[in-house]
Design an enzyme around this catalytic site. Structure first.
Site, PDB file in Angstrom:
ATOM      1  N   TYR A 288      -1.284  -2.201  10.530  1.00  0.00           N
ATOM      2  CA  TYR A 288      -1.560  -2.912  11.945  1.00  0.00           C
ATOM      3  C   TYR A 288      -0.325  -2.344  13.039  1.00  0.00           C
ATOM      4  CZ  TYR A 288      -2.898  -6.847  14.986  1.00  0.00           C
ATOM      5  OH  TYR A 288      -3.106  -7.404  15.949  1.00  0.00           O
TER       6      TYR A 288
ATOM      7  N   HIS B  68      -9.968  -2.990   5.922  1.00  0.00           N
ATOM      8  CA  HIS B  68      -9.625  -2.237   4.810  1.00  0.00           C
ATOM      9  C   HIS B  68      -8.056  -2.462   4.303  1.00  0.00           C
ATOM     10  CE1 HIS B  68      -8.548   0.174   8.368  1.00  0.00           C
ATOM     11  NE2 HIS B  68      -7.836   0.793   7.787  1.00  0.00           N
TER      12      HIS B  68
ATOM     13  N   HIS C 245      -5.289   0.001   1.829  1.00  0.00           N
ATOM     14  CA  HIS C 245      -4.773   1.308   1.603  1.00  0.00           C
ATOM     15  C   HIS C 245      -4.329   1.181  -0.019  1.00  0.00           C
ATOM     16  CE1 HIS C 245      -5.337   3.520   5.053  1.00  0.00           C
ATOM     17  NE2 HIS C 245      -5.474   2.483   5.711  1.00  0.00           N
TER      18      HIS C 245
END
Length: 317
Positions: free
Chosen positions: A240, A248, A250
């Site tokens: 962000y 999504h 990671h």
């Protein structure tokens, strides 16, 4: 007999074993001997040149370009910088074509600024900005994957969610920046099917069970695909501001070289977000949109120029 010169010592080094290698393969530490005595030799690739003529010569020398995949305007390759056919692939190349002005700004050096996005700033300024970015069609490559048009051979996991709603479905695929081989630089990408989730701001208390399910399925699938890994060797985080506004997650190896994309002010740990939602006051609709978030922005980014710089200047008045 003259004492060996510094250059002589390097030439006299006899290799026994590769002791260590960084995730990007740019630095190796070798264990060996010189004249029968143990020695450590660390070699690191030099930085790329910055003058145009040398860069042009470098580009002209690139050979054995192997296409790893392509999706919309994004393509990625392995190639060799050597001058012979036998030279191993030592370059990972990403190509964006045609690129946009936003891409150029993203990859250009720029000063970063720390900003605090309050719930009011989010609702009045940032959320409309996100909508404008989505309306420009920058998510085609994401929808190509979700809808089965591109990169299907790379999908590692498709999960329907907990079964209560098709909106909970998600998939996992290698990130385009991973070479798909080096586990210590493992980088996977989890995309949700639903299109009404743009960022972590859309997460509510009512989603905690679903997020926990995703976390467990992601960890289970990753260690099943790569048996050399344990669950506590994986790190899950959310950006962000993200680069693109489709929710999504990671997934990276904990030893993956920590670049700025994993830094405080950019990466928010998934487990911490779950804890924050669980501890949040209010009912099931309480959400991450109700809290202030502090993060950094490049001062060439549109979000800085269109939202936070005007807010900063107006506050001075």
């Amino acid at each position: 007999m003259d004492a060996p010169t510094a250059a002589d010592l390097v030439r006299q080094f006899q290799l026994d074993k590769l002791l260590n290698q960084d995730q990007g393969g740019r630095r190796v530490t070798l264990l060996g001997t010189i004249n029968g005595s143990p020695a450590l030799l660390t070699a690191e690739r030099a930085a790329f040149p910055s003058d145009i003529k040398t860069l042009e010569a470098f580009h002209a020398a690139v050979t054995r370009i192997d296409n790893l995949g392509e999706n919309d305007i994004y393509r990625w390759y392995l190639a060799s910088s050597g001058m012979t056919k036998e030279a191993p692939a030592d370059l990972k190349i990403n190509l964006i074509y045609p690129c946009t002005d936003k891409h150029i700004k993203k990859y250009s050096p720029q000063t970063v600024r720390m900003v605090t996005e309050t719930p009011t700033i989010y609702q009045q300024h940032v959320r409309p900005y996100m909508q404008r970015m989505r309306d420009e069609g920058r998510l085609n490559w994401v929808f190509n994957i979700i809808e089965g048009r591109k990169e299907q051979e790379d999908i590692l996991l498709r999960d329907p969610g907990q079964g209560s709603s098709p909106e909970e479905a998600f998939l996992m695929t290698p990130d385009l920046n991973w070479d798909k081989k080096t586990l210590t630089s493992l980088h996977l990408l989890v995309l949700v099917d639903r299109r009404d989730f743009w960022s972590l701001r859309d997460l509510r208390k009512s989603h905690v069970t679903w997020i926990k399910h995703m976390r467990e399925r992601i960890l289970d699938a990753t260690v099943a695909l790569y048996p050399e890994l344990d669950k506590d060797m994986l790190k899950l985080y959310i950006h962000y501001q993200p680069t693109y506004y489709h929710f999504h997650i990671h997934v990276v190896h904990v030893m993956c070289e920590a670049t700025s994309t994993q830094a405080v002010g950019k990466a928010f740990g998934l487990e911490n977000i779950i804890s924050q939602l669980e501890a949040m006051a209010g009912g099931p609709e309480a959400s991450m949109a109700d809290v202030s978030l502090t993060y950094y922005l490049g001062d060439a980014s549109d979000l800085w120029r269109e939202v936070f710089l005007p807010l900063k200047e107006s506050s001075k008045g």
